[in-house]
Design a protein around this motif. Structure first.
Motif, PDB file in Angstrom:
ATOM      1  N   SER A   1      39.855 -38.455  49.212  1.00 38.61           N
ATOM      2  CA  SER A   1      39.655 -37.133  48.638  1.00 38.61           C
ATOM      3  C   SER A   1      38.843 -37.241  47.342  1.00 38.61           C
ATOM      4  CB  SER A   1      41.010 -36.487  48.368  1.00 38.61           C
ATOM      5  OG  SER A   1      40.836 -35.269  47.700  1.00 38.61           O
ATOM      6  N   VAL A   2      37.999 -36.288  47.119  1.00 37.99           N
ATOM      7  CA  VAL A   2      37.156 -36.266  45.930  1.00 37.99           C
ATOM      8  C   VAL A   2      37.955 -35.840  44.711  1.00 37.99           C
ATOM      9  CG1 VAL A   2      35.131 -35.145  44.916  1.00 37.99           C
ATOM     10  CG2 VAL A   2      35.110 -35.784  47.309  1.00 37.99           C
ATOM     11  N   LEU A   3      38.909 -34.933  44.926  1.00 39.55           N
ATOM     12  CA  LEU A   3      39.745 -34.411  43.845  1.00 39.55           C
ATOM     13  C   LEU A   3      41.198 -34.819  44.061  1.00 39.55           C
ATOM     14  CD1 LEU A   3      38.385 -30.751  43.728  1.00 39.55           C
ATOM     15  CD2 LEU A   3      38.075 -32.478  41.961  1.00 39.55           C
ATOM     16  N   PRO A   4      41.930 -35.047  42.976  1.00 43.77           N
ATOM     17  CA  PRO A   4      43.358 -35.307  43.144  1.00 43.77           C
ATOM     18  C   PRO A   4      44.062 -34.033  43.632  1.00 43.77           C
ATOM     19  CG  PRO A   4      42.762 -35.269  40.812  1.00 43.77           C
ATOM     20  CD  PRO A   4      41.500 -35.120  41.588  1.00 43.77           C
ATOM     21  N   PRO A   5      45.144 -34.173  44.388  1.00 42.35           N
ATOM     22  CA  PRO A   5      45.847 -33.002  44.899  1.00 42.35           C
ATOM     23  C   PRO A   5      46.419 -32.140  43.767  1.00 42.35           C
ATOM     24  CG  PRO A   5      46.846 -35.050  45.721  1.00 42.35           C
ATOM     25  CD  PRO A   5      45.758 -35.429  44.777  1.00 42.35           C
ATOM     26  N   SER A   6      46.188 -30.851  43.862  1.00 42.57           N
ATOM     27  CA  SER A   6      46.722 -29.889  42.896  1.00 42.57           C
ATOM     28  C   SER A   6      46.530 -28.494  43.474  1.00 42.57           C
ATOM     29  CB  SER A   6      45.989 -30.002  41.552  1.00 42.57           C
ATOM     30  OG  SER A   6      44.678 -29.464  41.663  1.00 42.57           O
ATOM     31  N   PRO A   7      47.217 -27.503  42.916  1.00 40.79           N
ATOM     32  CA  PRO A   7      46.988 -26.126  43.392  1.00 40.79           C
ATOM     33  C   PRO A   7      45.528 -25.702  43.222  1.00 40.79           C
ATOM     34  CG  PRO A   7      49.012 -26.220  42.113  1.00 40.79           C
ATOM     35  CD  PRO A   7      48.338 -27.562  41.972  1.00 40.79           C
ATOM     36  N   SER A   8      44.884 -26.119  42.131  1.00 34.60           N
ATOM     37  CA  SER A   8      43.483 -25.751  41.900  1.00 34.60           C
ATOM     38  C   SER A   8      42.556 -26.391  42.922  1.00 34.60           C
ATOM     39  CB  SER A   8      43.039 -26.160  40.494  1.00 34.60           C
ATOM     40  OG  SER A   8      43.742 -25.430  39.530  1.00 34.60           O
ATOM     41  N   SER A   9      42.785 -27.672  43.234  1.00 31.16           N
ATOM     42  CA  SER A   9      41.909 -28.334  44.210  1.00 31.16           C
ATOM     43  C   SER A   9      42.115 -27.743  45.604  1.00 31.16           C
ATOM     44  CB  SER A   9      42.106 -29.849  44.207  1.00 31.16           C
ATOM     45  OG  SER A   9      43.416 -30.201  44.573  1.00 31.16           O
ATOM     46  N   ARG A  10      43.355 -27.340  45.947  1.00 29.70           N
ATOM     47  CA  ARG A  10      43.592 -26.677  47.236  1.00 29.70           C
ATOM     48  C   ARG A  10      42.904 -25.313  47.269  1.00 29.70           C
ATOM     49  NH1 ARG A  10      48.185 -29.544  46.591  1.00 29.70           N
ATOM     50  NH2 ARG A  10      49.387 -27.928  45.556  1.00 29.70           N
ATOM     51  N   ALA A  11      42.946 -24.577  46.142  1.00 26.64           N
ATOM     52  CA  ALA A  11      42.279 -23.275  46.073  1.00 26.64           C
ATOM     53  C   ALA A  11      40.771 -23.446  46.215  1.00 26.64           C
ATOM     54  CB  ALA A  11      42.621 -22.575  44.756  1.00 26.64           C
ATOM     55  N   LEU A  12      40.216 -24.480  45.576  1.00 28.70           N
ATOM     56  CA  LEU A  12      38.783 -24.742  45.697  1.00 28.70           C
ATOM     57  C   LEU A  12      38.424 -25.078  47.145  1.00 28.70           C
ATOM     58  CD1 LEU A  12      35.950 -25.141  44.542  1.00 28.70           C
ATOM     59  CD2 LEU A  12      36.605 -27.511  43.997  1.00 28.70           C
ATOM     60  N   ALA A  13      39.207 -25.931  47.775  1.00 21.53           N
ATOM     61  CA  ALA A  13      38.931 -26.306  49.167  1.00 21.53           C
ATOM     62  C   ALA A  13      38.961 -25.074  50.069  1.00 21.53           C
ATOM     63  CB  ALA A  13      39.950 -27.339  49.646  1.00 21.53           C
ATOM     64  N   THR A  14      39.908 -24.205  49.857  1.00 25.85           N
ATOM     65  CA  THR A  14      40.014 -22.983  50.663  1.00 25.85           C
ATOM     66  C   THR A  14      38.789 -22.099  50.466  1.00 25.85           C
ATOM     67  OG1 THR A  14      42.426 -23.054  50.557  1.00 25.85           O
ATOM     68  CG2 THR A  14      41.415 -20.920  51.076  1.00 25.85           C
ATOM     69  N   ARG A  15      38.367 -21.909  49.211  1.00 23.09           N
ATOM     70  CA  ARG A  15      37.175 -21.085  48.929  1.00 23.09           C
ATOM     71  C   ARG A  15      35.917 -21.716  49.486  1.00 23.09           C
ATOM     72  NH1 ARG A  15      35.804 -18.826  43.293  1.00 23.09           N
ATOM     73  NH2 ARG A  15      34.139 -17.928  44.518  1.00 23.09           N
ATOM     74  N   LEU A  16      35.764 -23.024  49.294  1.00 24.03           N
ATOM     75  CA  LEU A  16      34.577 -23.698  49.815  1.00 24.03           C
ATOM     76  C   LEU A  16      34.484 -23.541  51.325  1.00 24.03           C
ATOM     77  CD1 LEU A  16      34.588 -26.988  47.713  1.00 24.03           C
ATOM     78  CD2 LEU A  16      32.830 -25.203  47.650  1.00 24.03           C
ATOM     79  N   HIS A  17      35.595 -23.724  51.999  1.00 27.67           N
ATOM     80  CA  HIS A  17      35.591 -23.600  53.454  1.00 27.67           C
ATOM     81  C   HIS A  17      35.254 -22.171  53.877  1.00 27.67           C
ATOM     82  CE1 HIS A  17      37.192 -23.272  57.549  1.00 27.67           C
ATOM     83  NE2 HIS A  17      36.725 -24.498  57.653  1.00 27.67           N
ATOM     84  N   ALA A  18      35.872 -21.202  53.229  1.00 31.53           N
ATOM     85  CA  ALA A  18      35.638 -19.803  53.597  1.00 31.53           C
ATOM     86  C   ALA A  18      34.207 -19.372  53.299  1.00 31.53           C
ATOM     87  CB  ALA A  18      36.622 -18.896  52.864  1.00 31.53           C
ATOM     88  N   GLU A  19      33.714 -19.705  52.122  1.00 33.21           N
ATOM     89  CA  GLU A  19      32.409 -19.211  51.698  1.00 33.21           C
ATOM     90  C   GLU A  19      31.249 -19.984  52.317  1.00 33.21           C
ATOM     91  OE1 GLU A  19      32.101 -18.261  47.537  1.00 33.21           O
ATOM     92  OE2 GLU A  19      34.155 -17.498  47.515  1.00 33.21           O
ATOM     93  N   SER A  20      31.528 -21.184  52.809  1.00 31.52           N
ATOM     94  CA  SER A  20      30.487 -21.965  53.492  1.00 31.52           C
ATOM     95  C   SER A  20      30.573 -21.789  54.997  1.00 31.52           C
ATOM     96  CB  SER A  20      30.650 -23.445  53.169  1.00 31.52           C
ATOM     97  OG  SER A  20      31.827 -23.944  53.806  1.00 31.52           O
ATOM     98  N   GLU A  21      31.590 -21.043  55.437  1.00 37.18           N
ATOM     99  CA  GLU A  21      31.880 -20.884  56.859  1.00 37.18           C
ATOM    100  C   GLU A  21      32.088 -22.236  57.527  1.00 37.18           C
ATOM    101  OE1 GLU A  21      28.715 -18.347  58.260  1.00 37.18           O
ATOM    102  OE2 GLU A  21      29.653 -16.594  57.335  1.00 37.18           O
ATOM    103  N   GLY A  22      32.632 -23.196  56.758  1.00 32.68           N
ATOM    104  CA  GLY A  22      32.977 -24.512  57.286  1.00 32.68           C
ATOM    105  C   GLY A  22      31.821 -25.477  57.435  1.00 32.68           C
ATOM    106  N   SER A  23      30.634 -25.103  56.978  1.00 31.77           N
ATOM    107  CA  SER A  23      29.465 -25.970  57.137  1.00 31.77           C
ATOM    108  C   SER A  23      29.514 -27.130  56.136  1.00 31.77           C
ATOM    109  CB  SER A  23      28.186 -25.161  56.916  1.00 31.77           C
ATOM    110  OG  SER A  23      27.076 -26.031  56.766  1.00 31.77           O
ATOM    111  N   PRO A  24      29.596 -28.376  56.624  1.00 30.88           N
ATOM    112  CA  PRO A  24      29.641 -29.521  55.713  1.00 30.88           C
ATOM    113  C   PRO A  24      28.419 -29.593  54.790  1.00 30.88           C
ATOM    114  CG  PRO A  24      30.243 -30.207  57.916  1.00 30.88           C
ATOM    115  CD  PRO A  24      29.741 -28.794  58.022  1.00 30.88           C
ATOM    116  N   ALA A  25      27.235 -29.263  55.297  1.00 33.03           N
ATOM    117  CA  ALA A  25      26.020 -29.318  54.466  1.00 33.03           C
ATOM    118  C   ALA A  25      26.095 -28.301  53.334  1.00 33.03           C
ATOM    119  CB  ALA A  25      24.781 -29.066  55.328  1.00 33.03           C
ATOM    120  N   VAL A  26      26.587 -27.110  53.630  1.00 31.49           N
ATOM    121  CA  VAL A  26      26.697 -26.077  52.601  1.00 31.49           C
ATOM    122  C   VAL A  26      27.766 -26.461  51.585  1.00 31.49           C
ATOM    123  CG1 VAL A  26      27.258 -23.649  52.176  1.00 31.49           C
ATOM    124  CG2 VAL A  26      25.813 -24.266  54.115  1.00 31.49           C
ATOM    125  N   ILE A  27      28.897 -27.004  52.057  1.00 29.54           N
ATOM    126  CA  ILE A  27      29.957 -27.446  51.146  1.00 29.54           C
ATOM    127  C   ILE A  27      29.422 -28.512  50.203  1.00 29.54           C
ATOM    128  CG2 ILE A  27      32.160 -28.693  50.998  1.00 29.54           C
ATOM    129  CD1 ILE A  27      32.985 -27.207  53.591  1.00 29.54           C
TER     130      ILE A  27
END
Length: 168
Positions: free
Chosen positions: A1-27
């Motif tokens: 993992s790039v970030l240590p586990p935390s509520p903030s890193s989980r929130a970021l992962a959720t936003r990145l996935h949603a706003e990139s529509e899951g595209s690894p290149a966009v993330i």
């Protein structure tokens, strides 16, 4: 993992996935943008998120240049009325009831409805209905950012003020 586990890193992962529509290149491009903005700070082999969960929910995630160009091309053929109405809606940062949008718009209802039809047809805005209430919203966060790109601070304040008055 790039970030240590935390509520903030989980929130970021959720936003990145949603706003990139899951595209690894966009993330990947969004993460590079966050490093450039100083939101992600390199510490050894990992990164540290420099925002708490609440601040993270308010920050605008970077939009990759390729995606910005694609979205700009979608907006290019739109009429001035459609672009103005799209900016009005984009400034709200959330879905709004149709009557609120009509009240906040910089022109009358007939032009609003025509511009709205154009925005829906271009897949810039989507409509939804819950009972008797019709709502409208910008289809993608990236479109929201592109619609507001280059809009002056004074115009943004005016858009926010008009939307706030329409909501009251």
């Amino acid at each position: 993992s790039v970030l240590p586990p935390s509520p903030s890193s989980r929130a970021l992962a959720t936003r990145l996935h949603a706003e990139s529509e899951g595209s690894p290149a966009v993330i990947t491009e969004m993460m590079r943008g966050l490093v450039h903005q100083g939101v992600l700070i390199k510490e050894g082999q990992r990164y540290r998120l420099d925002l708490d969960t609440e601040a993270l929910s308010k920050v605008s995630l970077p939009l990759p240049a390729s995606q910005r160009l694609s979205l700009s091309a979608r907006l290019a053929p739109l009429s001035p009325d459609a672009l103005a109405l799209g900016r009005c809606l984009a400034a709200s940062r959330r879905s709004v009831e149709l009557d609120v949008l009509v009240a906040a718009a910089p022109f009358g209802e007939e032009r609003v409805m025509s511009a709205l039809d154009e925005l829906v047809e271009a897949r810039v805005v989507e409509e939804s209905r819950a009972g008797d209430v019709e709502k409208v919203d910008v289809c993608k966060r990236g479109l929201r950012d592109v619609l507001l790109a280059g809009v002056s601070d004074a115009t943004r304040r005016l858009l926010h003020r008009n939307m706030g008055e329409a909501l009251e």
